[in-house]
Design an enzyme around this catalytic site. Structure first.
Site, PDB file in Angstrom:
ATOM      1  N   ASP A  27       0.861  -1.171   0.000  1.00 46.15           N
ATOM      2  CA  ASP A  27       0.000   0.000   0.000  1.00 46.15           C
ATOM      3  C   ASP A  27       0.908   1.233   0.000  1.00 46.15           C
ATOM      4  O   ASP A  27       2.086   1.145   0.351  1.00 46.15           O
ATOM      5  CB  ASP A  27      -0.887  -0.023   1.254  1.00 46.15           C
ATOM      6  CG  ASP A  27      -1.790   1.185   1.330  1.00 46.15           C
ATOM      7  OD1 ASP A  27      -2.499   1.464   0.348  1.00 46.15           O
ATOM      8  OD2 ASP A  27      -1.786   1.858   2.377  1.00 46.15           O
ATOM      9  N   ASP A  29      -0.137   5.107   0.760  1.00 46.54           N
ATOM     10  CA  ASP A  29      -0.313   6.144   1.771  1.00 46.54           C
ATOM     11  C   ASP A  29      -0.256   5.541   3.176  1.00 46.54           C
ATOM     12  O   ASP A  29      -0.987   4.608   3.481  1.00 46.54           O
ATOM     13  CB  ASP A  29      -1.647   6.859   1.562  1.00 46.54           C
ATOM     14  CG  ASP A  29      -1.545   8.339   1.874  1.00 46.54           C
ATOM     15  OD1 ASP A  29      -0.722   8.703   2.725  1.00 46.54           O
ATOM     16  OD2 ASP A  29      -2.282   9.116   1.262  1.00 46.54           O
ATOM     17  N   ASP A 226      -1.300  -0.387   5.980  1.00 44.98           N
ATOM     18  CA  ASP A 226      -1.510   0.317   7.253  1.00 44.98           C
ATOM     19  C   ASP A 226      -2.971   0.320   7.677  1.00 44.98           C
ATOM     20  O   ASP A 226      -3.286   0.775   8.763  1.00 44.98           O
ATOM     21  CB  ASP A 226      -1.007   1.772   7.161  1.00 44.98           C
ATOM     22  CG  ASP A 226      -1.894   2.637   6.280  1.00 44.98           C
ATOM     23  OD1 ASP A 226      -2.266   2.183   5.181  1.00 44.98           O
ATOM     24  OD2 ASP A 226      -2.223   3.761   6.697  1.00 44.98           O
TER      25      ASP A 226
HETATM   26 MG   LIG Z   1      -2.762   3.264   3.386  1.00 48.04          MG
END
Ligand SMILES: [Mg+2]
Length: 360
Positions: A27, A29, A226
């Site tokens: 991922d 961001d 995240d």
């Molecule tokens: Mg993310």
């Protein structure tokens, strides 16, 4: 040690993750960058993982920017990437549509350039107006300057019978101004005007995972993210192992409260976790330093000198021996205590005191 079938503790990897898995599905961001800046340690850790032979692929729900633009941004941040290393939800939704419709079919676009490009790549014909008689509508994030007219055209086409597809349904996204409405919010606008239900491609749904596997050819992939409800749940649904890093939106409390589909295989502070052998979380009764575990309600769990257990309605953390110890080891032990106690549900025990010992 293998993960117990109920997924009630983080697993030990028995070797560096970058050697145990052939491809990291990362991922962006909160994992590689935050806004305009690289996440601390990300640049060096990714370079080292690549050197160790791991293929790096970047998987994003953001359908606005074409893969080439995302790759250019990564390269600028010090993470060299090519367009083919980037997989977007625009590509996933375009494949989903192409699987349903004949070659050259007209698809009304409500979204940005990344979506148009992905549709053309699959042999579909992007159009702009309901009067162009599209057979489908593809909706992806259009950026802050998207005009309201796009909602009119998309809603009209769907009300006239066009199929509706959405790249993703993230309700909010981070921006330089803070949290702002994402494509999921835009989807709600069209839903209000149509009463219809879109077919969705993005994380955590299977089309995105399928697109990623098809494009990378990964045989032993590791999802790295995240967010519990997109990255980790996507891995869970795809039956792929996952690493949660704590550099983005998920904090330790949310991790302890995770229900089974939101529990990662591994947990680490940041991307340096790719370069480690993830430690085992052992039953504290097996550990020489687990003397307190005998008092616990449901046994205890040990990792890196920390012991965690559930006592009454509190999660308790103990430390055997001298020194501070890696706080992430303490968190791993707490995960085992919380997830075991929660079973198939979400742990409601108070972890405040235990987490403050670890600095969370
Ligand atoms: Mg993310």
């Amino acid at each position: 040690m293998s993960q117990d079938s109920a997924g009630t503790r983080p697993r030990g990897s028995g070797g560096m993750l970058s050697e145990r898995y052939d491809t990291a599905l990362l991922d962006l961001d909160g994992v590689v960058y935050r806004g305009g800046d690289a996440v601390p340690h990300a640049v060096d850790a990714l370079a080292a993982a690549r050197k160790a032979g791991m293929r790096l692929a970047y998987v994003t729900n953001n359908a606005l920017r074409p893969p080439g633009a995302v790759a250019a941004h990564l390269t600028e941040l010090g993470v060299p990437a090519e367009a083919e290393d980037v997989i977007t939800s625009a590509q996933a939704v375009a494949r989903l549509i192409a699987d349903r419709l004949p070659e050259g079919a007209k698809v009304l676009v409500i979204g940005g350039e990344g979506l148009r490009l992905a549709l053309r790549e699959r042999g579909l014909t992007p159009v702009d107006r309901a009067d162009d008689e599209p057979v489908a509508v593809a909706q992806g994030y259009g950026g802050p300057d998207m005009v309201w007219r796009r909602f009119w055209e998309a809603s009209a086409a769907i009300n006239r019978g066009a199929l509706w597809f959405a790249s993703n349904t993230d309700l909010t996204i981070p921006s330089p101004l803070g949290i702002v409405p994402g494509n999921g919010a835009a989807v709600e606008v069209v839903r209000i005007a149509t009463g219809a239900e879109p077919e969705v491609a993005g994380k955590p749904l299977p089309p995105m995972h399928r697109e990623t596997i098809l494009r990378t050819g990964a045989r032993r992939p590791l999802v790295v993210g995240d967010r519990l409800d997109t990255d980790i749940e996507g891995a869970f649904r795809g039956q792929v192992d996952s690493l949660l890093v704590l550099t983005g939106v998920t904090d330790a409390r949310q991790l302890l409260a995770a229900e089974p589909r939101h529990r990662p295989t591994y947990v680490d502070a940041d991307l340096r976790g790719l370069l480690r052998a993830q430690p085992d979380v052992a039953d504290a009764t097996d550990a020489t330093d687990g003397t307190d575990a005998a008092d616990a309600d449901g046994g205890g769990f040990a990792c890196g000198g920390w012991t965690a257990s559930a006592r009454g309605d509190v999660l308790v953390l103990d430390r055997a021996g001298e020194g501070g110890g890696d706080p992430v080891d303490g968190l791993r032990a707490l995960c085992a205590a919380a997830w075991t106690e929660a079973g198939d549900g979400s742990c409601g025990l108070d972890a405040g005191k235990a987490l403050s010992r670890l600095g969370w």
